[in-house]
Enzyme design. Structure first.
Site, PDB file in Angstrom:
ATOM      1  N   LYS A  13     -66.749 -31.972 -18.729  1.00  0.00           N
ATOM      2  CA  LYS A  13     -68.035 -32.214 -18.046  1.00  0.00           C
ATOM      3  C   LYS A  13     -68.618 -33.573 -18.432  1.00  0.00           C
ATOM      4  O   LYS A  13     -69.058 -34.338 -17.588  1.00  0.00           O
ATOM      5  CB  LYS A  13     -69.062 -31.109 -18.402  1.00  0.00           C
ATOM      6  CG  LYS A  13     -68.627 -29.704 -18.040  1.00  0.00           C
ATOM      7  CD  LYS A  13     -69.724 -28.682 -18.331  1.00  0.00           C
ATOM      8  CE  LYS A  13     -70.089 -28.525 -19.798  1.00  0.00           C
ATOM      9  NZ  LYS A  13     -69.009 -28.001 -20.650  1.00  0.00           N
ATOM     10  N   ARG A  88     -76.991 -22.926 -19.510  1.00  0.00           N
ATOM     11  CA  ARG A  88     -75.885 -22.231 -20.169  1.00  0.00           C
ATOM     12  C   ARG A  88     -76.136 -20.728 -20.258  1.00  0.00           C
ATOM     13  O   ARG A  88     -75.289 -20.006 -20.769  1.00  0.00           O
ATOM     14  CB  ARG A  88     -75.729 -22.776 -21.584  1.00  0.00           C
ATOM     15  CG  ARG A  88     -74.527 -23.683 -21.794  1.00  0.00           C
ATOM     16  CD  ARG A  88     -74.589 -24.174 -23.204  1.00  0.00           C
ATOM     17  NE  ARG A  88     -73.354 -24.668 -23.746  1.00  0.00           N
ATOM     18  CZ  ARG A  88     -73.068 -25.960 -23.894  1.00  0.00           C
ATOM     19  NH1 ARG A  88     -73.895 -26.875 -23.454  1.00  0.00           N
ATOM     20  NH2 ARG A  88     -71.961 -26.319 -24.488  1.00  0.00           N
ATOM     21  N   ARG A 127     -60.059 -33.500 -30.192  1.00  0.00           N
ATOM     22  CA  ARG A 127     -61.062 -34.435 -29.666  1.00  0.00           C
ATOM     23  C   ARG A 127     -61.718 -35.250 -30.795  1.00  0.00           C
ATOM     24  O   ARG A 127     -62.124 -34.703 -31.806  1.00  0.00           O
ATOM     25  CB  ARG A 127     -62.117 -33.624 -28.915  1.00  0.00           C
ATOM     26  CG  ARG A 127     -63.207 -34.439 -28.313  1.00  0.00           C
ATOM     27  CD  ARG A 127     -63.902 -33.679 -27.226  1.00  0.00           C
ATOM     28  NE  ARG A 127     -64.879 -32.722 -27.722  1.00  0.00           N
ATOM     29  CZ  ARG A 127     -65.750 -32.098 -26.938  1.00  0.00           C
ATOM     30  NH1 ARG A 127     -65.749 -32.308 -25.641  1.00  0.00           N
ATOM     31  NH2 ARG A 127     -66.592 -31.242 -27.447  1.00  0.00           N
ATOM     32  N   ARG A 159     -66.476 -33.750 -34.115  1.00  0.00           N
ATOM     33  CA  ARG A 159     -67.688 -32.932 -34.123  1.00  0.00           C
ATOM     34  C   ARG A 159     -67.471 -31.699 -34.999  1.00  0.00           C
ATOM     35  O   ARG A 159     -66.401 -31.110 -34.985  1.00  0.00           O
ATOM     36  CB  ARG A 159     -68.009 -32.478 -32.687  1.00  0.00           C
ATOM     37  CG  ARG A 159     -68.695 -33.539 -31.884  1.00  0.00           C
ATOM     38  CD  ARG A 159     -68.813 -33.185 -30.429  1.00  0.00           C
ATOM     39  NE  ARG A 159     -69.269 -31.838 -30.140  1.00  0.00           N
ATOM     40  CZ  ARG A 159     -69.586 -31.401 -28.911  1.00  0.00           C
ATOM     41  NH1 ARG A 159     -69.500 -32.227 -27.886  1.00  0.00           N
ATOM     42  NH2 ARG A 159     -69.975 -30.173 -28.702  1.00  0.00           N
ATOM     43  N   ARG A 170     -67.700 -20.678 -29.504  1.00  0.00           N
ATOM     44  CA  ARG A 170     -68.194 -21.364 -28.303  1.00  0.00           C
ATOM     45  C   ARG A 170     -67.549 -20.793 -27.036  1.00  0.00           C
ATOM     46  O   ARG A 170     -68.211 -20.619 -26.020  1.00  0.00           O
ATOM     47  CB  ARG A 170     -67.914 -22.874 -28.410  1.00  0.00           C
ATOM     48  CG  ARG A 170     -68.804 -23.547 -29.446  1.00  0.00           C
ATOM     49  CD  ARG A 170     -68.309 -24.923 -29.804  1.00  0.00           C
ATOM     50  NE  ARG A 170     -68.462 -25.882 -28.730  1.00  0.00           N
ATOM     51  CZ  ARG A 170     -67.767 -27.022 -28.649  1.00  0.00           C
ATOM     52  NH1 ARG A 170     -66.870 -27.315 -29.570  1.00  0.00           N
ATOM     53  NH2 ARG A 170     -67.980 -27.845 -27.665  1.00  0.00           N
TER      54      ARG A 170
HETATM   55  P1  AMP Z   1     -72.050 -29.641 -25.782  1.00  0.00           P
HETATM   56  O1  AMP Z   1     -72.046 -31.064 -26.201  1.00  0.00           O
HETATM   57  O2  AMP Z   1     -72.546 -29.435 -24.380  1.00  0.00           O
HETATM   58  O3  AMP Z   1     -70.740 -28.939 -26.028  1.00  0.00           O
HETATM   59  O4  AMP Z   1     -73.139 -28.898 -26.708  1.00  0.00           O
HETATM   60  C1  AMP Z   1     -72.980 -28.851 -28.117  1.00  0.00           C
HETATM   61  C2  AMP Z   1     -73.808 -27.720 -28.686  1.00  0.00           C
HETATM   62  O5  AMP Z   1     -75.187 -27.939 -28.403  1.00  0.00           O
HETATM   63  C3  AMP Z   1     -73.518 -26.340 -28.105  1.00  0.00           C
HETATM   64  O6  AMP Z   1     -72.399 -25.711 -28.722  1.00  0.00           O
HETATM   65  C4  AMP Z   1     -74.826 -25.617 -28.401  1.00  0.00           C
HETATM   66  O7  AMP Z   1     -74.931 -25.274 -29.764  1.00  0.00           O
HETATM   67  C5  AMP Z   1     -75.849 -26.712 -28.139  1.00  0.00           C
HETATM   68  N1  AMP Z   1     -76.256 -26.724 -26.726  1.00  0.00           N
HETATM   69  C6  AMP Z   1     -76.052 -27.695 -25.808  1.00  0.00           C
HETATM   70  N2  AMP Z   1     -76.570 -27.367 -24.615  1.00  0.00           N
HETATM   71  C7  AMP Z   1     -77.124 -26.139 -24.774  1.00  0.00           C
HETATM   72  C8  AMP Z   1     -77.797 -25.244 -23.901  1.00  0.00           C
HETATM   73  N3  AMP Z   1     -77.996 -25.528 -22.614  1.00  0.00           N
HETATM   74  N4  AMP Z   1     -78.220 -24.059 -24.426  1.00  0.00           N
HETATM   75  C9  AMP Z   1     -78.038 -23.742 -25.712  1.00  0.00           C
HETATM   76  N5  AMP Z   1     -77.395 -24.540 -26.586  1.00  0.00           N
HETATM   77  C10 AMP Z   1     -76.933 -25.723 -26.127  1.00  0.00           C
END
Ligand code: AMP
Length: 213
Positions: A13, A88, A127, A159, A170
């Site tokens: 994404k 989400r 990654r 990360r 996740r």
């Molecule tokens: P991402 O970079 O989108 O994979 O997000 C990294 C982490 O941020 C996720 O594993 C969640 O812990 C938190 N996070 C990001 N977006 C959301 C969301 N919309 N709702 C809840 N937690 C989020």
């Protein structure tokens, strides 16, 4: 053009949203990036969010909904936005609908990027990220010099939530909490699913075909 990119962690994404910014002249809004910036700055929200993020869990709805509510009111979102990583949960999606209704706006397309779990695990464990926003992969997209960003020369990092234990949580969260959004948006006739297993250019072409409809 108000867009949502939906898909499991590791579906691409973020990579796709970055490619779309120039073509569409609208910003990428990544709740993950906003939360990571807050963690780095050590804000109260960042300290709270880190506990959930490191374990691979979701940050509470109230926090991320507040982030999006503020962000969508900024000037650069007037012509549209690409949401990456939000919503989400079904509650987040319902709140987003309310926010947009109030502003007389609506979502135009929800593009669901579909990738099997087995591929996601391999993608996420390999990654490596840069603070400049670039991302690389040990096998699929290695940097020219090992551990160094091709774009800015900074040292790459992994990360905390790209470690195997957190990835499993996740993916579980994705299936339990985020995948129901496929039905949510499908019932509103907004959803278009595309395969996320091709090359980044093929996936980009599929997304743009949806967007240019
Ligand atoms: P991402 O970079 O989108 O994979 O997000 C990294 C982490 O941020 C996720 O594993 C969640 O812990 C938190 N996070 C990001 N977006 C959301 C969301 N919309 N709702 C809840 N937690 C989020």
């Amino acid at each position: 053009m108000n867009l949502i990119l939906l898909g499991p962690p590791g579906a691409g994404k973020g990579t796709q949203a970055k490619k779309m910014i120039d073509a569409l002249q609208i910003p990428q809004i990544s709740t993950g990036d906003i939360l990571r910036a807050a963690v780095k700055e050590g804000t109260e929200m960042g300290i709270e969010a880190k506990k959930y993020m490191d374990a691979g869990g979701l940050v509470p709805d109230s926090v991320v909904i507040g982030i999006i509510d503020d962000r969508l009111k900024e000037d650069d979102c007037i012509k549209g936005f690409i949401l990456d990583g939000f919503p989400r949960t079904v509650d987040q999606a319902a709140s987003l609908t309310d926010m947009l209704d109030k502003a007389g706006r609506k979502i135009d397309h929800v593009v669901s990027i579909e990738v099997p779990d087995a591929d996601l695990l391999a993608r996420l464990t390999g990654r490596w990220m840069c603070t400049c926003g670039a991302s690389f992969h040990k096998i699929f997209n290695p940097s020219k010099v090992d551990g160094i960003c091709d774009l800015c020369g900074a040292k790459l990092y992994q990360r905390d939530d790209d470690k195997e234990a957190a990835i499993k949580v996740r993916l579980e969260n994705y299936h339990n909490q985020t995948a129901p959004l496929i039905d949510f948006y499908s019932s509103k006739s907004l959803l278009r699913s595309i395969p996320g297993t091709g090359s980044p250019d093929e996936i980009y072409a599929a997304i743009m075909a949806v967007v240019n409809g």
